[in-house]
Write an enzyme that holds these catalytic residues in place. Structure first.
Site, PDB file in Angstrom:
ATOM      1  N   HIS A 188      68.000   6.746  31.969  1.00  0.00           N
ATOM      2  CA  HIS A 188      66.859   5.832  32.097  1.00  0.00           C
ATOM      3  C   HIS A 188      66.651   4.945  30.884  1.00  0.00           C
ATOM      4  CE1 HIS A 188      65.072   9.203  29.877  1.00  0.00           C
ATOM      5  NE2 HIS A 188      64.168   8.360  29.459  1.00  0.00           N
TER       6      HIS A 188
HETATM    7  N1  UDP Z   1      64.123  16.685  33.614  1.00  0.00           N
HETATM    8  C1  UDP Z   1      63.569  17.228  34.759  1.00  0.00           C
HETATM    9  N2  UDP Z   1      63.903  16.697  35.968  1.00  0.00           N
HETATM   10  C2  UDP Z   1      64.756  15.645  36.107  1.00  0.00           C
HETATM   11  C3  UDP Z   1      65.325  15.102  34.928  1.00  0.00           C
HETATM   12  C4  UDP Z   1      64.974  15.635  33.696  1.00  0.00           C
HETATM   13  O1  UDP Z   1      62.807  18.193  34.691  1.00  0.00           O
HETATM   14  O2  UDP Z   1      65.007  15.202  37.241  1.00  0.00           O
HETATM   15  C5  UDP Z   1      63.698  17.224  32.307  1.00  0.00           C
HETATM   16  C6  UDP Z   1      64.825  17.669  31.416  1.00  0.00           C
HETATM   17  O3  UDP Z   1      65.089  19.033  31.611  1.00  0.00           O
HETATM   18  C7  UDP Z   1      64.281  17.397  30.026  1.00  0.00           C
HETATM   19  C8  UDP Z   1      63.323  16.255  30.217  1.00  0.00           C
HETATM   20  O4  UDP Z   1      63.075  16.168  31.610  1.00  0.00           O
HETATM   21  O5  UDP Z   1      63.532  18.478  29.556  1.00  0.00           O
HETATM   22  C9  UDP Z   1      63.938  14.985  29.701  1.00  0.00           C
HETATM   23  O6  UDP Z   1      63.090  13.941  29.949  1.00  0.00           O
HETATM   24  P1  UDP Z   1      63.488  12.451  29.608  1.00  0.00           P
HETATM   25  O7  UDP Z   1      64.967  12.275  29.743  1.00  0.00           O
HETATM   26  O8  UDP Z   1      62.580  11.623  30.441  1.00  0.00           O
HETATM   27  O9  UDP Z   1      63.005  12.277  28.119  1.00  0.00           O
HETATM   28  P2  UDP Z   1      63.708  12.455  26.699  1.00  0.00           P
HETATM   29  O10 UDP Z   1      63.998  13.901  26.501  1.00  0.00           O
HETATM   30  O11 UDP Z   1      64.918  11.604  26.683  1.00  0.00           O
HETATM   31  O12 UDP Z   1      62.657  11.976  25.729  1.00  0.00           O
END
Ligand code: UDP
Length: 360
Positions: free
Chosen positions: A202
């Site tokens: 994303h």
């Molecule tokens: N995640 C989830 N469902 C999904 C995709 C990701 O629960 O369909 C969780 C994943 O396990 C992780 C978090 O969402 O803990 C990651 O979120 P994101 O990629 O939005 O944020 P980032 O970690 O990059 O800040």
């Protein structure tokens, strides 16, 4: 004098990583949701998964530009703190909510605690890098997950007595919610253990340019194992506006899944391909490899063990293809490597440090 500690959050990763802190704070936690992620699949399902009570307050800043989100989080949380003071404000990570809430704490003279402080990608094109640097500078207590992040903070000029190394609360979040029985989740997606890939994307650097997004989707489709792709609403909107819908035909595209389901899919997959931050940490607990498709990473602790980093392009197929060729050996090797993010006591350590700060 109030006893409550405001825990300010607004996005999926903040809910996941602050849930163990909220549990540890118990009755003292006053959860304020900024509404940055208003989509139920990115917010409510995570409150439900952790058994968290409804947020005490909602600020509804969602769906705006970065500047508006930060400004509104600052002004609305500032008004809330003026009306109902708190002993401290706890924020996590690097989102617009994080920095907006940090500014509100600062403006109202409320002590500020930053969970997951000190991460650095050294990539000034990432809004998250600016969000985390500003938050670190404003914080009175910085809970750094690793020695790497502590060093980054010291090099930014943060005094050592404000920093404590706690590990990352993602470890206990995973340990608490990883389902033991994962067969149902695999059956739902019609995949076998170690017989599929899991992908998430994303970040603007991957999804805002049509050629880049097309390359990533093509590389995934060409891999020798099926790819389950829970698609973030931001990515879905880009695929539609760029007319790339046809590229999804050979992928198993689904809506974003709940945390237990995502953990189950991560734990049983052959490998993960992602631009997520939290996923890079989670694989070190689940002992799976992740290919990080990004210009930079703020999680160097896992590079060379659980993670490789590449730019969008043929390296995706080359590296993941190489992993698939020697999967049992790779999984066995990773199973022996401890997570660099600690042993699951980061929330407890953080709350001890918060209490020490408040007592001092
Ligand atoms: N995640 C989830 N469902 C999904 C995709 C990701 O629960 O369909 C969780 C994943 O396990 C992780 C978090 O969402 O803990 C990651 O979120 P994101 O990629 O939005 O944020 P980032 O970690 O990059 O800040």
């Amino acid at each position: 004098m109030t006893n409550s500690i405001v825990v300010a959050l607004g996005t999926r990763p903040e809910i996941i990583k602050l849930a163990p802190i909220i549990a540890e704070l118990g009755d003292r936690a006053r959860v304020v949701h900024t509404g940055q992620h208003y989509d139920e699949k990115l917010s409510k399902v995570f409150f439900d998964a952790f058994g968290l009570p409804e947020p005490a307050y909602r600020l509804a800043i969602g769906g705006e530009t970065r500047a508006t989100q930060i400004g509104e989080a600052t002004s609305r949380l500032g008004e809330h703190l003026a009306a109902e003071p708190a002993r401290a404000v706890v924020v996590q990570g690097d989102t617009n909510t994080t920095v907006g809430a940090a500014l509100a704490a600062n403006a109202t003279g409320t002590p500020l605690v930053h969970i997951e402080a000190g991460l650095r990608s050294f990539d000034r094109a990432m809004p998250e890098e600016h969000n985390r640097i500003v938050t670190d500078v404003l914080s009175d207590l910085l809970c750094a997950p690793t020695e790497v992040s502590r060093k980054n903070l010291l090099e930014s000029g943060i005094p050592a007595d404000r920093i404590t190394v706690t590990g990352n609360t993602v470890v206990e979040a995973v340990e608490t919610l990883l389902p033991r029985d994962r067969d149902g989740f695999l059956a739902k997606h019609d995949v076998e253990p170690a017989g599929y890939l899991l992908a998430t994307f994303h970040r603007p650097e991957n999804v805002d340019d049509p050629a880049t997004l097309r390359v990533i989707l093509e590389e995934l489709a060409a891999l020798p194992l099926p790819t389950v792709l829970p698609m973030h609403p931001r990515t879905r909107a880009r695929v539609e506006s760029f007319g790339l819908g046809d590229q999804l035909a050979r992928l198993r595209v689904v809506e974003p899944v709940g945390f237990q389901e995502f953990l189950a899919l991560s734990a049983e997959c052959a490998a993960v391909v992602s631009d997520s931050g939290g996923v890079q940490e989670e694989v070190s607990v689940l002992k799976r490899p992740v290919l990080v498709v990004r210009r930079s990473t703020e999680r160097p602790e896992v590079l060379g063990t659980f993670a490789e980093r590449v730019l969008p392009g043929p390296d995706i197929g080359r590296i993941v293809g190489g992993w698939i060729d020697q999967l049992p050996e790779l999984h066995a090797r990773l199973a022996e490597i401890p997570s660099p993010y600690g042993s699951g006591d980061a929330a407890a350590r953080s709350v001890v440090a918060i209490d020490e700060m408040l007592a001092g």
